[in-house]
Design a protein around this motif. Sequence first.
Motif, mmCIF file in Angstrom:
data_model
loop_
_atom_site.group_PDB
_atom_site.id
_atom_site.type_symbol
_atom_site.label_atom_id
_atom_site.label_comp_id
_atom_site.label_asym_id
_atom_site.label_seq_id
_atom_site.Cartn_x
_atom_site.Cartn_y
_atom_site.Cartn_z
ATOM 1 N N GLU A 254 0.828 -1.213 0.000
ATOM 2 C CA GLU A 254 0.000 0.000 0.000
ATOM 3 C C GLU A 254 0.860 1.259 0.000
ATOM 4 O O GLU A 254 0.517 2.253 -0.634
ATOM 5 C CB GLU A 254 -0.953 -0.024 1.201
ATOM 6 C CG GLU A 254 -2.061 -1.056 1.010
ATOM 7 C CD GLU A 254 -3.052 -1.129 2.158
ATOM 8 O OE1 GLU A 254 -2.683 -0.758 3.292
ATOM 9 O OE2 GLU A 254 -4.196 -1.569 1.900
ATOM 10 N N ALA A 255 2.001 1.195 0.691
ATOM 11 C CA ALA A 255 2.892 2.355 0.746
ATOM 12 C C ALA A 255 3.429 2.675 -0.645
ATOM 13 O O ALA A 255 3.518 3.838 -1.042
ATOM 14 C CB ALA A 255 4.035 2.087 1.715
ATOM 15 N N VAL A 256 3.774 1.646 -1.410
ATOM 16 C CA VAL A 256 4.312 1.872 -2.750
ATOM 17 C C VAL A 256 3.203 2.298 -3.712
ATOM 18 O O VAL A 256 3.385 3.203 -4.532
ATOM 19 C CB VAL A 256 5.021 0.594 -3.279
ATOM 20 C CG1 VAL A 256 5.412 0.756 -4.739
ATOM 21 C CG2 VAL A 256 6.248 0.293 -2.428
ATOM 22 N N LEU A 257 2.040 1.665 -3.585
ATOM 23 C CA LEU A 257 0.947 1.932 -4.530
ATOM 24 C C LEU A 257 0.215 3.239 -4.224
ATOM 25 O O LEU A 257 -0.372 3.847 -5.125
ATOM 26 C CB LEU A 257 -0.068 0.777 -4.498
ATOM 27 C CG LEU A 257 0.403 -0.557 -5.087
ATOM 28 C CD1 LEU A 257 -0.605 -1.657 -4.799
ATOM 29 C CD2 LEU A 257 0.633 -0.414 -6.593
ATOM 30 N N GLY A 258 0.205 3.631 -2.954
ATOM 31 C CA GLY A 258 -0.576 4.799 -2.560
ATOM 32 C C GLY A 258 -2.066 4.556 -2.703
ATOM 33 O O GLY A 258 -2.847 5.478 -2.949
ATOM 34 N N GLN A 259 -2.484 3.310 -2.589
ATOM 35 C CA GLN A 259 -3.907 2.961 -2.645
ATOM 36 C C GLN A 259 -4.148 1.701 -1.811
ATOM 37 O O GLN A 259 -3.201 0.937 -1.572
ATOM 38 C CB GLN A 259 -4.375 2.731 -4.090
ATOM 39 C CG GLN A 259 -3.945 1.389 -4.678
ATOM 40 C CD GLN A 259 -4.549 1.109 -6.053
ATOM 41 O OE1 GLN A 259 -3.837 1.166 -7.055
ATOM 42 N NE2 GLN A 259 -5.835 0.811 -6.099
ATOM 43 N N PRO A 260 -5.391 1.487 -1.345
ATOM 44 C CA PRO A 260 -5.660 0.295 -0.534
ATOM 45 C C PRO A 260 -5.549 -0.985 -1.351
ATOM 46 O O PRO A 260 -5.798 -0.991 -2.558
ATOM 47 C CB PRO A 260 -7.109 0.489 -0.062
ATOM 48 C CG PRO A 260 -7.520 1.850 -0.483
ATOM 49 C CD PRO A 260 -6.588 2.317 -1.540
ATOM 50 N N VAL A 261 -5.155 -2.035 -0.662
ATOM 51 C CA VAL A 261 -5.029 -3.363 -1.264
ATOM 52 C C VAL A 261 -5.996 -4.284 -0.527
ATOM 53 O O VAL A 261 -6.090 -4.218 0.696
ATOM 54 C CB VAL A 261 -3.561 -3.852 -1.097
ATOM 55 C CG1 VAL A 261 -3.432 -5.333 -1.383
ATOM 56 C CG2 VAL A 261 -2.619 -3.050 -1.982
ATOM 57 N N GLU A 262 -6.736 -5.122 -1.264
ATOM 58 C CA GLU A 262 -7.704 -6.019 -0.607
ATOM 59 C C GLU A 262 -7.073 -7.344 -0.214
ATOM 60 O O GLU A 262 -6.133 -7.803 -0.853
ATOM 61 C CB GLU A 262 -8.888 -6.295 -1.542
ATOM 62 C CG GLU A 262 -9.886 -5.153 -1.563
ATOM 63 C CD GLU A 262 -11.052 -5.429 -2.486
ATOM 64 O OE1 GLU A 262 -11.228 -6.596 -2.916
ATOM 65 O OE2 GLU A 262 -11.781 -4.471 -2.772
ATOM 66 N N ASP A 263 -7.641 -7.948 0.836
ATOM 67 C CA ASP A 263 -7.205 -9.292 1.246
ATOM 68 C C ASP A 263 -8.033 -10.327 0.509
ATOM 69 O O ASP A 263 -9.252 -10.299 0.547
ATOM 70 C CB ASP A 263 -7.433 -9.495 2.751
ATOM 71 C CG ASP A 263 -6.521 -8.622 3.573
ATOM 72 O OD1 ASP A 263 -5.368 -8.441 3.166
ATOM 73 O OD2 ASP A 263 -6.973 -8.114 4.620
ATOM 74 N N GLY A 264 -7.352 -11.239 -0.136
ATOM 75 C CA GLY A 264 -8.077 -12.341 -0.772
ATOM 76 C C GLY A 264 -7.358 -13.630 -0.477
ATOM 77 O O GLY A 264 -7.270 -14.506 -1.318
ATOM 78 N N PHE A 265 -6.799 -13.726 0.760
ATOM 79 C CA PHE A 265 -5.995 -14.905 1.122
ATOM 80 C C PHE A 265 -6.764 -16.183 0.814
ATOM 81 O O PHE A 265 -7.959 -16.271 1.035
ATOM 82 C CB PHE A 265 -5.654 -14.944 2.617
ATOM 83 C CG PHE A 265 -4.952 -13.738 3.103
ATOM 84 C CD1 PHE A 265 -4.060 -13.048 2.307
ATOM 85 C CD2 PHE A 265 -5.193 -13.278 4.380
ATOM 86 C CE1 PHE A 265 -3.406 -11.920 2.768
ATOM 87 C CE2 PHE A 265 -4.548 -12.150 4.857
ATOM 88 C CZ PHE A 265 -3.658 -11.466 4.048
ATOM 89 N N GLY A 266 -6.020 -17.151 0.369
ATOM 90 C CA GLY A 266 -6.653 -18.451 0.135
ATOM 91 C C GLY A 266 -7.380 -18.498 -1.183
ATOM 92 O O GLY A 266 -7.921 -19.522 -1.572
ATOM 93 N N SER A 267 -7.388 -17.370 -1.909
ATOM 94 C CA SER A 267 -8.097 -17.407 -3.185
ATOM 95 C C SER A 267 -7.127 -17.482 -4.361
ATOM 96 O O SER A 267 -7.523 -17.326 -5.497
ATOM 97 C CB SER A 267 -8.999 -16.178 -3.338
ATOM 98 O OG SER A 267 -8.238 -15.012 -3.224
ATOM 99 N N ALA A 268 -5.827 -17.746 -4.064
ATOM 100 C CA ALA A 268 -4.860 -17.869 -5.155
ATOM 101 C C ALA A 268 -5.315 -18.948 -6.117
ATOM 102 O O ALA A 268 -5.583 -20.077 -5.723
ATOM 103 C CB ALA A 268 -3.473 -18.212 -4.606
ATOM 104 N N GLY A 269 -5.422 -18.575 -7.350
ATOM 105 C CA GLY A 269 -5.826 -19.544 -8.363
ATOM 106 C C GLY A 269 -7.297 -19.907 -8.289
ATOM 107 O O GLY A 269 -7.739 -20.880 -8.866
ATOM 108 N N LYS A 270 -8.064 -19.100 -7.561
ATOM 109 C CA LYS A 270 -9.486 -19.446 -7.455
ATOM 110 C C LYS A 270 -10.395 -18.385 -8.090
ATOM 111 O O LYS A 270 -11.588 -18.355 -7.847
ATOM 112 C CB LYS A 270 -9.881 -19.622 -5.979
ATOM 113 C CG LYS A 270 -9.293 -20.852 -5.324
ATOM 114 C CD LYS A 270 -10.135 -21.314 -4.146
ATOM 115 C CE LYS A 270 -9.505 -22.476 -3.407
ATOM 116 N NZ LYS A 270 -8.495 -22.081 -2.433
#
Length: 224
Positions: A204-220
Amino acid sequence: MITRILPGQSDSALQEAAELLRCGATVAFPTDTVYGLGAHALNAEAVHKIYEAKGRPSDKPLIILICDKTQLDMLAADVPEQAQKLMDVFWPGPLTLVFQKKADVVPDYVTRGFETVAVRMPNHPVALNLLKKAEVPVAAPSANLSGNPSAVNAEQVIKDLDGRIAAVVDGGSCQVGIASTILDMSGTVPVILRQGSVTKAQLEAVLGQPVEDGFGSAGKQVKA
Ligand code: AMP
Ligand code: MG
């Protein structure tokens, strides 16, 4: 099959490992995170060998490792400016980015039906040297039997995969020891698919925007 152990510090051994990869064999090698089990990403038989060796579920897509940014342009249909910022800071390193894929280049047998492709540039001299010598994009999940802990040295790779892969490049122990953070940059909002050593706050610090959590959804994500 006899699994060869190749010394990572030898340039000629790396040349041999690269040749094996180019010819469609499976080769395990060290990265900054954990040992990867590599195969030529654009060769169906080679990719199939990864699934066979690991006993990997066939619906799980593979991350592709690259050693320079021109390879990314070959694989990704669109590299958003925000992703560029992340690459400037975290590549090479333990951050995997997910992009819309170039469907005419990246085969379905690597992405298992997804319209996206996951790409990373590892921060490890042996991995980068090998990828450079291989001259092809290399699909590489962790070098362990599916369901087992990730291997962080060549001995652990051998314990799981001896006789199942062509070779392992021994480059000592991995520094980070945990798998990469996976961030999906293919949609309107960046989503963390897997938490690794790069944190949400850092992203978020690098992007300057919020990032969502989608843990466990890799490849889903929704498939094509
Ligand atoms: P591993 O098998 O431990 O190397 O983990 C690879 C991870 O990357 C798995 O969780 C995959 O589901 C994920 N992955 C690979 N390709 C994609 C993709 N195109 N989109 C989302 N996740 C992916
Ligand atoms: Mg794994």
